[in-house]
Design a protein around this motif. Sequence first.
Motif, PDB file in Angstrom:
ATOM      1  N   UNK A  76      -2.551 -58.355  45.417  1.00  0.00           N
ATOM      2  CA  UNK A  76      -1.698 -58.386  46.698  1.00  0.00           C
ATOM      3  C   UNK A  76      -0.852 -59.662  46.802  1.00  0.00           C
ATOM      4  N   UNK A  77      -1.003 -60.324  46.017  1.00  0.00           N
ATOM      5  CA  UNK A  77       0.065 -61.545  45.794  1.00  0.00           C
ATOM      6  C   UNK A  77      -0.516 -62.876  46.462  1.00  0.00           C
ATOM      7  N   UNK A  78      -1.756 -62.887  46.888  1.00  0.00           N
ATOM      8  CA  UNK A  78      -2.537 -63.970  47.235  1.00  0.00           C
ATOM      9  C   UNK A  78      -2.689 -64.941  46.376  1.00  0.00           C
ATOM     10  N   UNK A 114       1.314 -65.515  51.950  1.00  0.00           N
ATOM     11  CA  UNK A 114       2.538 -64.562  52.461  1.00  0.00           C
ATOM     12  C   UNK A 114       2.888 -64.698  53.774  1.00  0.00           C
ATOM     13  N   UNK A 115       3.911 -64.300  54.102  1.00  0.00           N
ATOM     14  CA  UNK A 115       4.470 -64.408  55.554  1.00  0.00           C
ATOM     15  C   UNK A 115       4.083 -63.234  56.529  1.00  0.00           C
ATOM     16  N   UNK A 116       2.822 -62.586  56.306  1.00  0.00           N
ATOM     17  CA  UNK A 116       2.257 -61.650  57.207  1.00  0.00           C
ATOM     18  C   UNK A 116       0.833 -61.617  57.055  1.00  0.00           C
ATOM     19  N   UNK A 127       4.403 -57.471  42.938  1.00  0.00           N
ATOM     20  CA  UNK A 127       3.587 -58.219  42.578  1.00  0.00           C
ATOM     21  C   UNK A 127       3.063 -57.689  40.900  1.00  0.00           C
ATOM     22  N   UNK A 128       3.181 -58.794  40.213  1.00  0.00           N
ATOM     23  CA  UNK A 128       2.730 -58.184  38.686  1.00  0.00           C
ATOM     24  C   UNK A 128       1.706 -59.296  38.095  1.00  0.00           C
ATOM     25  N   UNK A 129       0.699 -58.545  37.540  1.00  0.00           N
ATOM     26  CA  UNK A 129      -0.457 -59.334  36.973  1.00  0.00           C
ATOM     27  C   UNK A 129      -0.490 -59.039  35.745  1.00  0.00           C
ATOM     28  N   UNK A 176       4.889 -63.133  41.637  1.00  0.00           N
ATOM     29  CA  UNK A 176       5.058 -62.703  43.236  1.00  0.00           C
ATOM     30  C   UNK A 176       6.481 -62.757  43.552  1.00  0.00           C
ATOM     31  N   UNK A 177       7.059 -61.670  43.966  1.00  0.00           N
ATOM     32  CA  UNK A 177       8.459 -61.751  44.488  1.00  0.00           C
ATOM     33  C   UNK A 177       8.559 -61.145  45.862  1.00  0.00           C
TER      34      UNK A 177
END
Length: 224
Positions: free
Chosen positions: A82-84, A120-122, A149-151, A194-195
């Motif tokens: 989720x990019x956290x 994130x902004x949300x 997001x890439x992991x 994260x983009x």
Amino acid sequence: AATAFDPRQTGRTHNIRLAAERIDGYVLWPGDEFSLNRATGERTEETGYREGTVIVEGELASGIGGGVSQLASTLFNAALAAGLELTEYHNHTLPVPYLPPGRDATVWYGSLDLRFVNTLSHPVVIHAVTGGDWVRVLVRSPQEVRQHVTVETQLVEEIPRPVEERLDPALVPGERRLVDGGQTGQRFVIRQIVEEEGKGIVERRLEAFYPPKPQVWLVGPAPG
């Protein structure tokens, strides 16, 4: 993210389901930090947890709350996807059967936690559900998410297992008996890229380390 468990391990299964219920629906607003220990509570019989299998210093043991680390591992992967931003994370001392090496997380109330921040902004909502032999954790947003997001997980070091020999007078002279195969040490790097639209690209790095365990042989007395 989803992982499988053995429902025949009733205590462990109960703990996974109980912990999943306690984090399901948890809302993180931008800037909020999540703590798994805070959300699931202390693992005691009084708080509803049961005996289950745990990993302690590289060995399998039984302890109250065993199985919660599988939920932590599943949530860990969901948070990464989720990019956290992970602010506290610990891997087990042994690889686990339900995830690839380097992608597990462990918790121990009072000392080891899984924590992450919603950068994130949300806002995001944690959803955790269980089936007969699986647990699934998703981190979703009620708003449209414009991000990618890439992991990636990479093995960067292997450490040979040491060899120990222990004299056993009960064995015949010259006899050798393997009692513990040991474990090769491994170090992994986890890259989270994260983009998010309007914010550019952020890359974060985490490290997982499984220490080597000695290979142990019992040896008989010297011949002659």
